[in-house]
Design a protein around this motif. Structure first.
Motif, mmCIF file in Angstrom:
data_model
loop_
_atom_site.group_PDB
_atom_site.id
_atom_site.type_symbol
_atom_site.label_atom_id
_atom_site.label_comp_id
_atom_site.label_asym_id
_atom_site.label_seq_id
_atom_site.Cartn_x
_atom_site.Cartn_y
_atom_site.Cartn_z
ATOM 1 N N THR A 71 0.820 -1.219 0.000
ATOM 2 C CA THR A 71 0.000 0.000 0.000
ATOM 3 C C THR A 71 0.860 1.278 0.000
ATOM 4 O O THR A 71 0.643 2.161 -0.834
ATOM 5 N N ILE B 73 3.946 1.510 -0.960
ATOM 6 C CA ILE B 73 4.806 1.507 -2.150
ATOM 7 C C ILE B 73 4.040 2.033 -3.368
ATOM 8 O O ILE B 73 4.602 2.683 -4.249
ATOM 9 N N THR B 74 2.730 1.766 -3.359
ATOM 10 C CA THR B 74 1.914 2.169 -4.513
ATOM 11 C C THR B 74 2.026 3.678 -4.797
ATOM 12 O O THR B 74 2.362 4.072 -5.926
ATOM 13 N N PRO B 75 1.767 4.585 -3.802
ATOM 14 C CA PRO B 75 1.932 6.012 -4.111
ATOM 15 C C PRO B 75 3.398 6.411 -4.354
ATOM 16 O O PRO B 75 3.642 7.307 -5.175
ATOM 17 N N ARG C 269 5.851 4.640 -5.765
ATOM 18 C CA ARG C 269 6.231 4.269 -7.128
ATOM 19 C C ARG C 269 5.382 5.004 -8.162
ATOM 20 O O ARG C 269 5.872 5.488 -9.184
#
Lengths: 724, 130
Positions: free
Chosen positions: A516, A518-520, A522
Motif C-alpha cells: 500500500t 509503495i503504490t503512491p 512508485r
C-alpha cells in the motif's frame, strides 16, 4: 482289623497332635492291660482255655500274629493309609485258646516283630500296638463277661464273641479316626461313616473264620483247610473296600487336577499343583518334573530324566529313577508347553520279607492306567501352554491398552456392522463425548465412525459442547477379516489449522501493508517523470511530501517486522536503558497524534522516573494510543493515567467495544488478527501489541490488558522504577 | 474524457489515482469504503468505470463487485480491481466476482491509464492469469 501304616503328616496346629494321640493311646493301652490282669482273675474263664499254654502253642500264635501283620490290603485315606489285615482273626483265636494276658502279649509281640522287620516308623508302630491292646482288652473283658463259660460253640458264646469282636472293631475304628484327624486330612465323622459298615462286616467275618476254624479242628480236622475259604472271602472284601477307597480318592484328586488344569497360569504355578494332584490321583508318594527350560519341581534332586518318546509312559528302574526313589513312572511333557519329563513314584523301601508279595511292593502303576496318565499329562501341558499364551496375551493387551489410554490422538474401533467397540479416553477428551452406551450414537461419534476409509483422512469441523470450534482430522483404516473391522484415529488439528490461518492472514496483511505505501511512492515517481511539466509547483511539492511520508511509514513497518523477527529468534531484544521521566515521554508521544485533540486526557502527574529505553517507551505508548484510536468510535474519550509503585504503570483506557476474555492473551500473539484481512477496519501489520509486549519485557516490564466486551479496554504498560 | 469512481480506503492511493486521471482530463469521484461506493452507484448518473480496491474496512471490494453484478444497472459497469494481495485465491475470487481487469499493487500509473482506455474502448476483458 485296621491300622495306620504310613503317610502320617506333621500335626496340624492346635492341641490335637499326632504325638498327643499316640502318647494317650499308649498310656491307655498300659492302663487297659493292668485293668485286664486285675479283672480276668475275677471273671470265669472259658472252659476251652489251655492254661498254662505250652511254649509251642504260644510260638504258633506269635507266628500267626506276625503273619497277620504281613498279609494286608492297603486302603488310602488322603495321604494316610489304612491296612485291612487278619489281625482280628488271630486275636479272636488267641482269646478263645489262651489265657487273657498270654493271648494279648503274644499277639502284641508278634505284631511288634513284624513292625520291626518291616521298618515301620516308631510312632506308627506304637499307635498300632496301643490301639490293638486297648481294643483287645475290650474284646476280652466283653467276651469273658457275656460268655457262659461252658461250650465255646453255644449260641450264647458265639453271640458273646460277636459282640466282643464288634467292640474290638469299634474301638479300633474310633482310635483310627482320631489319629487320621490329628494327621490333618480326614474328617472323623466322614471316616467313621464310610468305614462303619466294613468294620462290622470284618468283625462278624473274623468271628466266623475263627470259630469255624476251631470247630473244624475239633470235630473234623481233615476239613480244616476249607476253613480258610471264609478268610478268602474276607480277603476279597478287603480288596473291594480298598478299590472303593482308591476310586474315591482318585475322583477327589481328579477334581483338584481338573481345577488346576482349568486355571491357566505360569509353569511355576500350574505344574506343581497339577503334578501333586496327579501324584494323588495315582496314589504315588512322590512326583518330579524337569523341564527343558531348567525349571524343576517336586523331589527331583539331581535327577537326569531319561529320553522319552511322545505320549510314552515308561516304568522307571535302575539309574532312570530319581535319586532316592524305589519305583516310578515317567511321562513326556508336551514340547509346545516347554517340554520335559514328569515322573510319579515312591521312595518307600520294600523289606526283604515282603519284597516279592504283590500287595507289599512299593508304588506301582498298572499298565492300564498309563494311557490315562499320558492324557492327563498332556492336559497339564495344554494348560501350561494356555497359561503362557494367556500371559503373552495379557502383556500384549496391557501394551495396547496403554497405547489406547495414553495416545494423544483419539482412537475408535467399530465392527463390521458398524457397532462401536472402542472409544478411547483421548477421543472422549477431544470431542467432549465420553464412551457412548446404547444403540444411538451421539452425532459427533456417528460422524467420526462413518468417515470414508483412506490414507489421507477426512477433515471434520465440530462445535464442542463447551463452545470451542474444532478442526478434526479423522482417518479410517479398514481391517478386513478382523473383529475390529475399522480403526479410526481422531487428531485435533485446531491449533495447526489456526496457525495456518494466522500465517496466511499475516502474509496477506503484511503484503497489503507493504504494497500500500509503495503504490503512491512508485506511482508518484512515475507520474513526476512522465507529467512533470503538466504539474504545478504546488502539486509537485505535495506529491514529494506524500512520497516522503509513505516512505517513513514503510520504514516504521519494516522496523516492526524486524523487531518481531528478532523477538522470535533472540532471547532478549536490545534496548538502551537509562533513567527517564515516563510522564514526559507519554506527553511527547501523545502529541504525535494530532487527532487526539479533544479526545485524549492525560493525567497530570509529577515526574515518574523509570529505568527504560526512551525511544522504545515512546514507541509502545504510540502503539497503545494508536490502537485505542483505531478501535474506538471517534467521539469516545481515551484516558491516559499513571500509577506509581513497583512497577510503575502507564494506563491507556478506551471506551471501545472491548475484547472477549478468550481473545485477551491472543491479541499479543505474533501474526494474530481478530479480523478478516479482506475486510478489517483497521490498518497496520497486527504486530503492534506483540512488539509492545516484547519491548516492555526486554526492559524488565510488561504490557497487560484488562477488558470486558462492551466496556472498553485498558492496556497497562509496566516499567521498572528508578533505582530498582 | 471519462468519469471514474475511485473506491479505496487509503487516501494516498486515492490521491495518486486522482492525480493520474485528472492529468489526463478524466473526471474523478471518490468513495472511501464499500457502502459509500454502493451509495454513489445508486445515483441516476453512473460513472463510466470504477477503480475498486479489494481490502477495505467493513466491506471488501469483492463484496461490492458481487453486489454491482447483481444489479441490472451496474451489471455491465466496467470495474478494475486493485489489490495488494496477488495470491491465486484472491485473483481467482476477483475474476469470479466479475472484474474486467485485475491490477495488483503497486501498479504503474501508465498501465492503469492504458487499461482504462482499453476498457472504455470495449476491448477490456483481461484474460485471467494465475
Amino acid at each position: 482289623m485296621t491300622q495306620v501304616r504310613e503317610g502320617l503328616r506333621p500335626a496340624r496346629p492346635g492341641w490335637l497332635s499326632v504325638n498327643l494321640v499316640v502318647s494317650t493311646v499308649v498310656l491307655l493301652a498300659v492302663a487297659c492291660l493292668v485293668a485286664l490282669s486285675v479283672l480276668t482273675a475275677r471273671l470265669p474263664a472259658p472252659a476251652q482255655l489251655v492254661d498254662p499254654a505250652p511254649l509251642w502253642l504260644i510260638a504258633v500264635f506269635f507266628v500267626l500274629a506276625a503273619l497277620a501283620e504281613v498279609i494286608y490290603v492297603p486302603v488310602r485315606h488322603a495321604d494316610s493309609w489304612e491296612e485291612l489285615a487278619f489281625v482280628e482273626v488271630v486275636v479272636i483265636w488267641a482269646v478263645l485258646v489262651l489265657s487273657p494276658l498270654t493271648a494279648i502279649v503274644t499277639c502284641l509281640l508278634g505284631f511288634a516283630f513284624t513292625a520291626a522287620i518291616m521298618r515301620r516308623p516308631l510312632v506308627k508302630s506304637l499307635f498300632n500296638l496301643g490301639a490293638y491292646a486297648i481294643a483287645a482288652v475290650g474284646l476280652m473283658i466283653t467276651y469273658y463277661m457275656l460268655d457262659s463259660g461252658a461250650d465255646i460253640f453255644s449260641v450264647r458264646s458265639v453271640l458273646a464273641l460277636v459282640v466282643a469282636a464288634l467292640l474290638f472293631a469299634g474301638l479300633n475304628l474310633v482310635l483310627l479316626s482320631v489319629i487320621l484327624y490329628a494327621a490333618g486330612d480326614v474328617p472323623p465323622r466322614e471316616f467313621l461313616q464310610e468305614q462303619a459298615g466294613l468294620s462290622v462286616g470284618m468283625a462278624v467275618g473274623s468271628v466266623g473264620v475263627s470259630t469255624i476254624t476251631l470247630a473244624t479242628l475239633q470235630y473234623t480236622p481233615a476239613l480244616t483247610p476249607f476253613a480258610a475259604l471264609p478268610a478268602v472271602a474276607l480277603w476279597y472284601a478287603y480288596r473291594a473296600s480298598s478299590s472303593h477307597a482308591e476310586a474315591r480318592e482318585r475322583s477327589r484328586w481328579l477334581v483338584v487336577l481338573g481345577q488346576a488344569v482349568a486355571t491357566p497360569g505360569e509353569p511355576e504355578d500350574v505344574i506343581p499343583r497339577a503334578a501333586d494332584a496327579l501324584r494323588r490321583v495315582y496314589g504315588a508318594d512322590e512326583y518330579a518334573v524337569v523341564l527343558h527350560s531348567g525349571l524343576r519341581f517336586g523331589s527331583h534332586e539331581d535327577w537326569e530324566p531319561p529320553s522319552l518318546m511322545p505320549r510314552e509312559a515308561r516304568t522307571l528302574g535302575g539309574d532312570d529313577l530319581p535319586p532316592g526313589w524305589t519305583a516310578g513312572v515317567a511321562v513326556r511333557l508336551d514340547d509346545q508347553s516347554g517340554g520335559g519329563v514328569l515322573a510319579l513314584g515312591s521312595k518307600q523301601e520294600p523289606v526283604w520279607v515282603t519284597r516279592n508279595l504283590p500287595w507289599a511292593r512299593s508304588w506301582t502303576l498298572d499298565d492300564n492306567d498309563k494311557p490315562a496318565l499320558v492324557a492327563l499329562t498332556t492336559a497339564v501341558g495344554s494348560s501350561v501352554r494356555a497359561g503362557q499364551t494367556l500371559t503373552a496375551l495379557t502383556a500384549e493387551t496391557a501394551k495396547l491398552q496403554a497405547v489406547v489410554d495414553h495416545a494423544t490422538d483419539g482412537i475408535a474401533v467399530v465392527d463390521a456392522d458398524g457397532a462401536l467397540l472402542l472409544w478411547s479416553p483421548a477421543a472422549a477428551r477431544i470431542t467432549g463425548v465420553s464412551a457412548p452406551t446404547g444403540e444411538a450414537l451421539p452425532e459427533i461419534v456417528d460422524r467420526v465412525v462413518t468417515v470414508p476409509s483412506g490414507p489421507h483422512g477426512t477433515e471434520l469441523e465440530y462445535d464442542r459442547a463447551d463452545g470451542q470450534s474444532l478442526s478434526l482430522h479423522v482417518t479410517r483404516v479398514d481391517v478386513p477379516g478382523s473383529a475390529a473391522a475399522s480403526v479410526i484415529t481422531i487428531r485435533d488439528m485446531t491449533r495447526e489449522r489456526r496457525a495456518e490461518r494466522m500465517k496466511a492472514d499475516f502474509i496477506a496483511t503484511v503484503s497489503h501493508e507493504l504494497r500500500t505505501p509503495i503504490t503512491p511512492i512508485r506511482g508518484y515517481a512515475d507520474l513526476l517523470r512522465r507529467r512533470w511539466d503538466r504539474m504545478s509547483e504546488e502539486k509537485r511539492a505535495q506529491v514529494l511530501d506524500t512520497i516522503e511520508e509513505r516512505a517513513n511509514h514503510l520504514t516504521r513497518l519494516v522496523d516492526d517486522l524486524l523487531i518481531a523477527a528478532r523477538a522470535s529468534t533472540e532471547t532478549t531484544l536490545t534496548v538502551e536503558m537509562t533513567q527517564i521521566d515516563v510522564v514526559d515521554v507519554v506527553n511527547e508521544a501523545a502529541r504525535a497524534f494530532p487527532e487526539l485533540d479533544g479526545r485524549v486526557s492525560i493525567e497530570e502527574s509529577a515526574p515518574l522516573m523509570v529505568y527504560a529505553d526512551r525511544t522504545r517507551v515512546a514507541q509502545i505508548v504510540g502503539n497503545l494510543v494508536g490502537n485505542a484510536l483505531k478501535y474506538t468510535p471517534a467521539d469516545t474519550p481515551i484516558e491516559i493515567s499513571f500509577a506509581p509503585g513497583d512497577p510503575i504503570e502507564v494506563r491507556v483506557r478506551d471506551h471501545g467495544p472491548g475484547i472477549a476474555a478468550d481473545e485477551q492473551e491472543r491479541v499479543f500473539e505474533r501474526f494474530y488478527r481478530i479480523e478478516d484481512p479482506l475486510t478489517m477496519r483497521t490498518g497496520g501489520s497486527g504486530l503492534g501489541l506483540h512488539i509492545s509486549r516484547e519491548l516492555a519485557r526486554a526492559m524488565g516490564g510488561d504490557v497487560r490488558l484488562i477488558s470486558s466486551p462492551g466496556e472498553g479496554s485498558t492496556f497497562i504498560l509496566q516499567l521498572r522504577p528508578e533505582g530498582n | 474524457m471519462a468519469t471514474v469512481l475511485i473506491v479505496d480506503d487509503e487516501p494516498s492511493v486515492r490521491d495518486l489515482i486522482r492525480d493520474t486521471l485528472e492529468l489526463e482530463d478524466h473526471v474523478v469521484n471518490e468513495a472511501v469504503d464499500g457502502p459509500s461506493a454502493l451509495e454513489a452507484l445508486r445515483a441516476d448518473e453512473l460513472p463510466d468505470l470504477v477503480v475498486l480496491d479489494i481490502m477495505m474496512p467493513g466491506m471488501s471490494g469483492l463484496d461490492v463487485l458481487t453486489e454491482l453484478r447483481g444489479q441490472p444497472t451496474t451489471k455491465e459497469l466496467p470495474v478494475i480491481l486493485l489489490t495488494a494481495m496477488s495470491d491465486d485465491a484472491t485473483t481467482w475470487a476477483g475474476w469470479s466476482a466479475g472484474a474486467n481487469v485485475f491490477l495488483p499493487k503497486p501498479f504503474d500509473p501508465g498501465a492503469l491509464l492504458d487499461w482504462i482506455d482499453r476498457v472504455l474502448e470495449g476491448g477490456g476483458e483481461m484474460e485471467p492469469t494465475l
